[in-house]
Design an enzyme around this catalytic site. Structure first.
Site, PDB file in Angstrom:
ATOM      1  N   GLU A 108       0.983  -1.289   0.074  1.00  0.00           N
ATOM      2  CA  GLU A 108      -0.047   0.011   0.016  1.00  0.00           C
ATOM      3  C   GLU A 108       0.669   1.428  -0.023  1.00  0.00           C
ATOM      4  OE1 GLU A 108       0.351  -2.411   2.706  1.00  0.00           O
ATOM      5  OE2 GLU A 108       0.196  -1.205   4.378  1.00  0.00           O
TER       6      GLU A 108
ATOM      7  N   GLU B  95      -5.821  -2.472  -0.168  1.00  0.00           N
ATOM      8  CA  GLU B  95      -4.582  -1.649  -0.434  1.00  0.00           C
ATOM      9  C   GLU B  95      -5.011   0.043  -0.444  1.00  0.00           C
ATOM     10  OE1 GLU B  95      -2.304  -3.014   0.291  1.00  0.00           O
ATOM     11  OE2 GLU B  95      -2.871  -4.960  -0.155  1.00  0.00           O
TER      12      GLU B  95
HETATM   13  N1  B3K Z   1       1.061  -4.384   4.121  1.00  0.00           N
HETATM   14  C1  B3K Z   1       1.449  -5.338   2.919  1.00  0.00           C
HETATM   15  C2  B3K Z   1       2.183  -6.351   3.519  1.00  0.00           C
HETATM   16  C3  B3K Z   1       3.907  -6.223   3.809  1.00  0.00           C
HETATM   17  C4  B3K Z   1       4.470  -7.618   4.220  1.00  0.00           C
HETATM   18  C5  B3K Z   1       5.831  -7.593   4.315  1.00  0.00           C
HETATM   19  N2  B3K Z   1       6.561  -8.721   4.299  1.00  0.00           N
HETATM   20  C6  B3K Z   1       0.202  -5.749   2.404  1.00  0.00           C
HETATM   21  C7  B3K Z   1      -1.173  -5.563   2.972  1.00  0.00           C
HETATM   22  O1  B3K Z   1      -1.473  -6.059   4.071  1.00  0.00           O
HETATM   23  O2  B3K Z   1      -1.671  -4.687   2.534  1.00  0.00           O
HETATM   24 ZN    ZN Z   2      -2.710  -4.751   4.545  1.00  0.00          ZN
END
Ligand code: B3K
Ligand code: ZN
Length: 917
Positions: A311, A345
């Site tokens: 995101e 996202e």
């Molecule tokens: N925030 C990211 C995930 C990141 C993972 C890092 N190993 C996707 C999500 O949850 O939207």
């Molecule tokens: Zn997330």
């Protein structure tokens, strides 16, 4: 309804399992430094693996007021110059600043324009320490990084020849020295220079403020992001990409440019993603009053990506699997997932980016909340009932298993070795269930009041789960103190419900008791666990008419270990429907007769429980059948179940998607959880027996239904058509279980004639289980037709990996030598090795060959891509649930991995937790 508490028993020591902390996790171990990418600036040759503890949180010594980043992009030697303006944290007096940095070749470091001598800073494993800094200053570092050799897909790397970044959780430190922690939020100005031929497009967060050509065939672009953000939300993408454009007008009438960037050959596959984005933007305005805040929103699709999507502020990077779709290449499920991931996202822009996490232990603050938001969004776009069933199935299949094994942790963990290992079903899915409970208790309006207060209090800051809970409580004048336990306790509570009927008084009573099953291994968050607040939605049905007894429906709050709820004014014993909508993430234990379950299957007004009653009944019968298989008994299809199945089949009052779910037997992995010792072979045989007998019993009804559903004509993408395809393919799966020449040709015909991937893939998966010439013909034809489309070829690998055929493991081994198999591409590894580990009956083949195959691949990829390897190795986490032979085999593979010289810390953490469980 009135409630009286009959038992306020204090929490007993039954929750305490006596074991101490896992020694291997707290122990320091020595490991030789990764040889993959030498770090000439490091002082130490060995590194100790120390867990990070939640209790160790300290605010940073310095804040960063702004950062300027310059990238001179080059596949082997990208020069990154960072100028960071730092200011001492008024609450701290230290003049020492620790910057994180990994795999960086330091070229120079200067403070306020003066280059430092090597004695003025210390390079250590994982970073650099600057001493005697003034109260505020500008630190400039120059480092070289090597995108083309970065196979970890964390930091700056190349994918299909393009440059791309991934910084969450701790990838930014692989780009430059920085305070790489989410509570340090700052504004970014980013200058990118690259070869104009190979990198015509250069993107970063925020707004593009200038662009010019340089003399040497290179060009330069400058981006500025006005919103302060933590480093994990930084992104840069550069390469040869094409743009699919759209717009969105916000409620305040601002025009937002929407841009989806993909490799040129995929430009015709972006419309669904664009429409999904527009729907998400509108939904967040309508439901939460949240508008987008920049003038541009970009999504980039890349082929090599460790997870689903990321995101980054204004510049999301996506696994191409969650962007690209055409009916010929993507299934209905793919379409739905694309919409859900795009929404997820997008929703992070407020729940994650504008308000972010103070430290990584708070991850569920943004992830649990954002998953809940995307679930609500999908429920609104499709069917709330079906979405709830799908989500709970996912929770039970994934999170419940995690919560009872070596990786059990609270949704807010207490410690980690690699943060990447804690992007778990628990943090995400159980986290979303906790958020859902606030919503259930407060109602949609109260929940919205809490959200409004949360943003009012915390916009542009980095906060904790406690801050969220306080906003929900304060906005509604409710006390949520006990909810804290949901954040600090691991394991799935069991909710045991017993009933009592007093005919003389016309009173029906439900006694509810909660407890935690003990977890061996002393995982953090399992000792001294206390009762958690459980909103339990209950309804009573008239046992004669099947009608809802309206005055007795609602949510009861179980806050103690045990309470009894009494319902009066009844003339006959009702049938209770408990935990409607799966209102709390627990395992429900309620003794119910087969008749009661069949009654609920037919009459419950709560569609989740209607479905769940069928699953509970099927589970009971299939487990009995599995025991029968083991004892060499002759199996028999239960008449009760057969009748219930027939009623569902002919029920025209439910929509097709619900019917598809109601006709589907519980998965083998879910059934296994209910066994004392998982017996994959007997379970498989029992389930196959049921599938075949049901197909034989209802052959004519199923055939007629299939024909009706198959007569829909050309592909349509509306919800009704999607639901009908879903049911059609469940029906086809039953028919294929007959394994008659007619049924095989039915499946083969669907494969050959399908005008969409949903039907084609469904047929191919069924053929893949069979031993008929049509199988190989279909696999060959499919490969030939789609060989240039990697996402479709992933499906081709996966259907073979999940095949129930006895030779699957041989086929999987063969496929690892296929020219299209690559260990560098996570989607491909997941589609073959990952999918295979989900194939319970074949992965757990008695000779241990499946285990060896997995361990070999974990070792093959661990040094290049630790995150991916750690995900795969977690398939061993359930080893304690199997018989002794299998346990020993898995344990031996775990030991072999543990002893691997220089094992990466991600795999180390999972394997050590498993071995000490
Ligand atoms: N925030 C990211 C995930 C990141 C993972 C890092 N190993 C996707 C999500 O949850 O939207
Ligand atoms: Zn997330």
């Amino acid at each position: 309804m009135r409630a009286k508490t009959i038992n306020h028993a204090a929490p007993t020591t039954a929750f305490f399992n006596g074991a101490g902390p896992t020694p291997a996790i707290s122990a320091q171990i020595q490991r030789s430094q990764s040889t993959q990418s030498p770090e000439p600036n490091s002082l130490t040759a060995t590194q100790s693996i120390q867990p990070v503890l939640r209790s160790d949180y300290q605010p940073p010594a310095y804040w960063i007021d702004n950062v300027e980043l310059d990238f001179d992009l080059d596949p082997r030697e990208t020069l990154v110059t960072a100028r960071i303006s730092v200011r001492r944290n008024a609450q701290q007096s230290s003049s020492t600043l620790d910057l994180a940095g990994e795999n960086l070749k330091l070229q120079s470091v200067a403070v306020d324009g003066k280059r430092l001598e090597q004695t003025q800073y210390q390079l250590r494993d994982g970073g650099m320490t600057l001493l005697d800094l003034p109260e505020s200053c500008v630190i400039e570092t120059k480092v070289l990084v090597s995108p083309v050799t970065n196979k970890s897909l964390s930091g700056l790397y190349q994918t299909s020849g393009n440059f791309c970044t991934q910084c969450e959780a701790v990838g930014f430190r692989r780009i430059t020295y920085f305070l790489d922690r989410p509570d340090v939020m700052t504004t970014y100005r980013v200058t990118i220079r690259a070869d104009k031929q190979t990198c015509p497009v250069m993107l970063s967060n925020g707004n593009r403020i200038s662009q010019r050509d340089l003399d040497d065939g290179r060009h330069e672009v400058v981006w500025e992001d006005p919103f302060p953000k933590p480093s994990y939300l930084f992104a840069l993408v550069a390469g040869n990409l094409k743009c699919h454009r759209g717009t969105f007008t916000t409620r305040d009438c601002r025009n937002v440019a929407l841009e989806i960037w993909v490799e040129p050959q995929n430009i015709d596959k972006c419309e669904h993603a664009l429409v999904s984005l527009q729907k998400s933007m509108k939904w967040d305005e309508d439901v939460f009053g949240l508008q987008y805040d920049l003038d541009i929103y970009m999504i980039v699709a890349v082929n090599d990506f460790n997870m689903g999507a990321m995101e980054n502020k204004g510049l999301n990077v996506f696994n191409s699997k969650y962007v690209l779709a055409l009916p010929d290449t993507a299934t209905d499920e793919d379409y739905m997932l694309i919409e859900a991931v795009i929404a997820h996202e997008y929703f992070h822009n407020w729940t994650g980016n504008r308000v972010t996490c103070r430290d990584w232990f708070q991850l569920t603050l943004k992830e649990g909340l954002t998953v809940f938001r995307d679930q609500q969004f999908t429920a609104d776009q499709t069917s709330a009932a079906v979405k709830r069933i799908d989500d709970v199935s996912g929770l039970r299949a994934g999170q419940f298993v995690e919560d009872s094994g070596p990786m059990a942790h609270p949704i807010r963990p207490e410690s980690y070795i690699s943060m990447d290992n804690f992007y778990t079903a628990t943090v995400y899915r159980k986290g979303a269930e906790i958020i859902r409970m606030y919503h259930t208790i407060l109602g949609a309006e109260g929940f919205r009041r809490g959200m409004d207060l949360y943003f009012q209090r915390h916009d542009n800051s980095a906060v904790t789960c406690d801050d969220f809970r306080a906003a929900m409580a304060d906005a509604n004048n409710v006390n949520f103190d006990l909810f804290d336990r949901w954040y600090s306790q691991a394991g799935t509570p069991e909710l045991t419900v017993s009933e009592a009927w007093d005919a003389a008084k016309g009173e029906y009573a439900l006694t509810m008791t909660q407890s935690y099953p003990p977890l061996p291994g002393g995982n953090p968050g399992t000792e001294g666990r206390k009762p958690v607040p459980l909103p339990v939605r209950v309804g009573l049905l008239d046992a004669e008419s099947g009608e809802e007894i309206e005055q007795h429906g609602g949510v009861v709050m179980l806050q103690t270990e045990s309470e009894t709820y009494t319902f009066g004014g009844l003339t006959a014993k009702p049938i209770a429907s408990v935990l409607r909508g799966f209102s709390a993430p627990v395992r429900l234990r309620m003794q119910r007769s087969n008749q009661d379950l069949a009654f609920l299957m037919a009459h419950d007004t709560d569609s989740f429980n209607r479905w769940d009653a069928g699953q509970t009944l099927a589970t009971k019968l299939l487990l009995d059948a599995a025991t029968g298989v083991k004892n060499g008994e002759k199996l028999k299809l239960s008449q009760e179940f057969s009748d219930a199945f027939g009623r569902v089949l002919s029920d025209d009052s439910v929509d097709e998607a619900f019917k598809a779910l109601a006709l589907t037997l519980p998965r083998e992995s879910v059934l296994g959880q209910e066994m004392d010792v998982i017996d994959p072979d007997s379970l498989h045989t029992a389930r196959q027996f049921y599938r075949t007998r049901l197909a034989e019993t209802f052959q004519s009804e199923l055939t007629a239904l299939y024909k009706n559903l198959a007569a829909d004509g050309a592909y349509k993408n509306d919800q009704k058509s999607i639901n009908r395809r879903r049911l059609k393919n469940v029906v086809l799966a039953y028919l294929s279980a007959l394994e008659t020449p007619e049924s095989v040709s039915l499946v083969a015909d669907q494969f050959n004639q399908a005008d969409n991937m949903t039907d084609k893939q469904a047929a191919l998966s069924l053929l893949a289980n069979l031993d008929v010439p049509a199988r190989d013909e279909a696999l060959t034809a499919f490969y030939k037709k789609y060989q240039s489309d990697p996402l479709v070829i992933d499906k081709w690998f996966a259907v073979q990996a999940v095949s129930s055929r006895a030779d699957t493991i041989e086929q999987v081994k063969q496929l690892t030598t296929h020219p299209d198999f690559s260990v560098d591409n996570p989607n491909r590894v997941r589609s073959l090795i990952g999918a295979f580990t989900q194939n319970q009956v074949r992965f757990h083949q008695a000779d241990g060959a499946g285990y060896k195959l997995l361990a070999d691949y974990v070792l093959k990829i661990e040094s290049a891509n630790p995150q991916l390897a750690a995900r795969l190795v977690a398939a061993f986490n359930s080893y304690r649930r199997f018989d002794e032979t299998r346990q020993t085999q898995m344990q031996n593979e775990l030991k072999r991995i543990a002893e691997h010289p220089g094992l990466c810390k991600d795999v180390h953490e999972i394997v050590q937790r498993a071995l000490h469980f």
